[in-house]
Design a protein around this motif. Sequence first.
Motif, mmCIF file in Angstrom:
data_model
loop_
_atom_site.group_PDB
_atom_site.id
_atom_site.type_symbol
_atom_site.label_atom_id
_atom_site.label_comp_id
_atom_site.label_asym_id
_atom_site.label_seq_id
_atom_site.Cartn_x
_atom_site.Cartn_y
_atom_site.Cartn_z
ATOM 1 N N ARG A 1 0.654 -1.260 -0.064
ATOM 2 C CA ARG A 1 0.088 0.015 -0.061
ATOM 3 C C ARG A 1 0.855 1.256 -0.044
ATOM 4 N NH1 ARG A 1 -3.157 -1.487 5.420
ATOM 5 N NH2 ARG A 1 -3.197 -3.337 4.258
ATOM 6 N N ASP A 2 1.922 1.214 0.499
ATOM 7 C CA ASP A 2 2.643 2.616 0.557
ATOM 8 C C ASP A 2 3.991 2.698 -0.815
ATOM 9 O OD1 ASP A 2 4.610 0.455 1.590
ATOM 10 O OD2 ASP A 2 5.189 1.889 3.287
ATOM 11 N N GLN A 56 12.232 0.077 9.184
ATOM 12 C CA GLN A 56 10.913 0.387 9.069
ATOM 13 C C GLN A 56 9.815 -0.537 9.369
ATOM 14 O OE1 GLN A 56 9.503 3.195 7.212
ATOM 15 N NE2 GLN A 56 11.534 3.838 7.970
ATOM 16 N N HIS A 110 7.227 1.987 13.469
ATOM 17 C CA HIS A 110 6.868 1.662 12.139
ATOM 18 C C HIS A 110 6.427 0.442 12.080
ATOM 19 C CE1 HIS A 110 8.877 5.503 10.616
ATOM 20 N NE2 HIS A 110 10.159 4.946 11.354
ATOM 21 N N ASN A 126 3.963 -1.482 9.708
ATOM 22 C CA ASN A 126 4.402 -1.939 8.493
ATOM 23 C C ASN A 126 4.393 -3.247 8.409
ATOM 24 O OD1 ASN A 126 4.625 0.774 7.157
ATOM 25 N ND2 ASN A 126 6.750 1.261 7.624
ATOM 26 N N ASN A 140 0.796 -4.525 7.751
ATOM 27 C CA ASN A 140 0.409 -4.173 6.526
ATOM 28 C C ASN A 140 0.835 -4.976 5.233
ATOM 29 O OD1 ASN A 140 -1.419 -2.232 7.886
ATOM 30 N ND2 ASN A 140 -0.018 -0.500 7.436
#
Length: 685
Positions: A430-431, A502, A507, A510, A513
Amino acid sequence: MTKTLTPPVAKKVPHTMTHHQHQRTDNYYWMRDDNRQDAQILDHLHAENAYCEALMNDHKTLQDQLFEEMKGRIVKDDSTVPVKDGRFWYMSEVSGDDEYARHYRGCDEAMSDKQLLLDVNQLAEAYEFFELGDMAVSPNDSLLAYSEDIDGRRIYTVRFKDLQSGEMLPDVLTETEGEVVWANDSKTVFYVRKDLQTLLGYQVYRHVLGTPQSDDQLVYEEQDRQFYMGLGKSRDESEIYIHLAATETTDILALSADEPLGEFTPLLARTPGHEYGLDKLGEYYYLVSNREAKNFRLLRATKETLSEPEQWQELIAHREHVLLEGMELFHSHYVVTERELGQIRFVVHDYSGSSYQLKFDDACFYAGLGYNPEPEAETVRVYYSSLTTPSSIYDFTLAGGKKTLKKQQRVLGEFNAEHYASERLHIRVRDGVEVPVSLVYRKDRFNKDGTNPLLQYGYGAYGITIDPNFSSNTLSLLDRGFVYAIAHIRGSEMLGRHWYEQGKKAHKQNSFNDFEDVTRALVEQGYGAADKIFASGGSAGGLLMGAVVNQAPELYRGIGCHVPFLDVLTTMLDESIPLTTNEYDEWGNPNDEADYHTILAYSPYDNLRAADYPNILVTTGLHDSQVQYWEPMKWVAKLRELKTDSNLLLFKTDMDAGHGGASGRFKSLHEKALEMAFFIGLLEG
């Protein structure tokens, strides 16, 4: 599966906690018992075990079949490749239905005069759980120190054996971390003592053979509980090291191995944020350091220049897209382990500046340096495996990289590597970043049309990378049409140090996700059927499972959640629990308000809600020293209270084991068979 039985219902005893003006109520806090003796708690765990067994009873035949399949692929009579260490060659053997190995040494590689050092089967005979920790032969080759854990708590007892007479020495060292390092006098050893509450090693003691442990001398105590502690010896065996490692900082203290009554002194000034590995061969120290190098670089220094970083000689510079993972020193060459685009490689350097890369064939694989104790060796031993290639041991000549296969794992039965295929995908999430995914399937059972069941595995923490490795156990799923996928999510170091950073602290979301987005993409690309997707993870991967089923429960038909870290916020606020203070740099310190709310936002236990959840199998060990048994116990109780579906929620506790599960090479297969039968049974309805 039968669903008419009533699951155990836990009582609710409200326990209120307030931090940073935020109040939480935990109705199942009472399930914690540090002594593991509370009858009410043990009765509830036994009731859960009985419920799990009853609900799985319809698939007992399948479970037994899976166990026999996996056991049937294992060569019963097997041995390791002998390795030379000093005057002797060392190897181990397993035979018949023995759960454990026998360890030997001999005067030549053929082991024609092999001498039995330890028969672990005899050591384990009286115990439900047994783990052999460290084995260390004295420099004069006459004594063996070894450590043992008999309950899975990773609290080791060290014992000593006279290898000439075969007699046990009276010396016994209790409550240790398990590591033993000999001084060069062959009568002095160093070991790490554990804090029995936090289970952290924090003190180094010196023991002289023939004296009681009560006379042992404390030679170092670490005051900062954020550091893990270990011991080691330099490559040239001239120095003994105390290794101290926090999540983001390294410190090493040294002592001459010839002067065991001396004092340990720091090699470098402790600098927050400086992580490094260090070894010594001859006049030089070699450092794999992140100083001015996020992905690390290799440097060299003398004893005189070691304390002056500006004078270190750079051997391998920092590279933005290449992670330098480690090194092995030999007299003629040094071998470095690197990772680029997620793939491991080995580069052999001579000391004049020339280098070359060792070659492998598979597109994606796992490889690691094997045991190479001899710096004067002319070959380097390497372990190799891929999702379709059984574990293999190679020796490469250092002078030119000529490869010799010493042994490849035999897989009994009808295994043929040509029947299976593996792929490496890069899935955009998604990012916008691309997450590597390794997957394997059986060619004649796979159609890329969205009809296959798929099991997705993930971990994503501590910078630990789960490489694509061969597992004969997974064949039982592949042969039934499953696709097996490893999502290399952020939190590992698959794509370098940045990939790890990350996926931790602020974070951490992440990681969750990435895993969810990989699942969706695998379905969209036809690798798995939307209604046949399963996921599994253990420990920090169990946290991943707990977080993912909170945020996307509809994606998964079944979840395997093993020794899971689920009650993150409460645990990280309790400094008496193992692995808390020394993991602030991984998860954050919830005594800080910002970190508190970051963890609160994803902590699986705190985010359970009234909703439909997938079918879930949870497993743990009563004596788990890493993630305490009450975390999954509480999570299951709360989930039973809140979930609005009729899906299965099964909870199995091994009452004899710890974080690593059952001991022995066959016993552990029962746990794997349970999960596989759970997944396959869900497909059968």
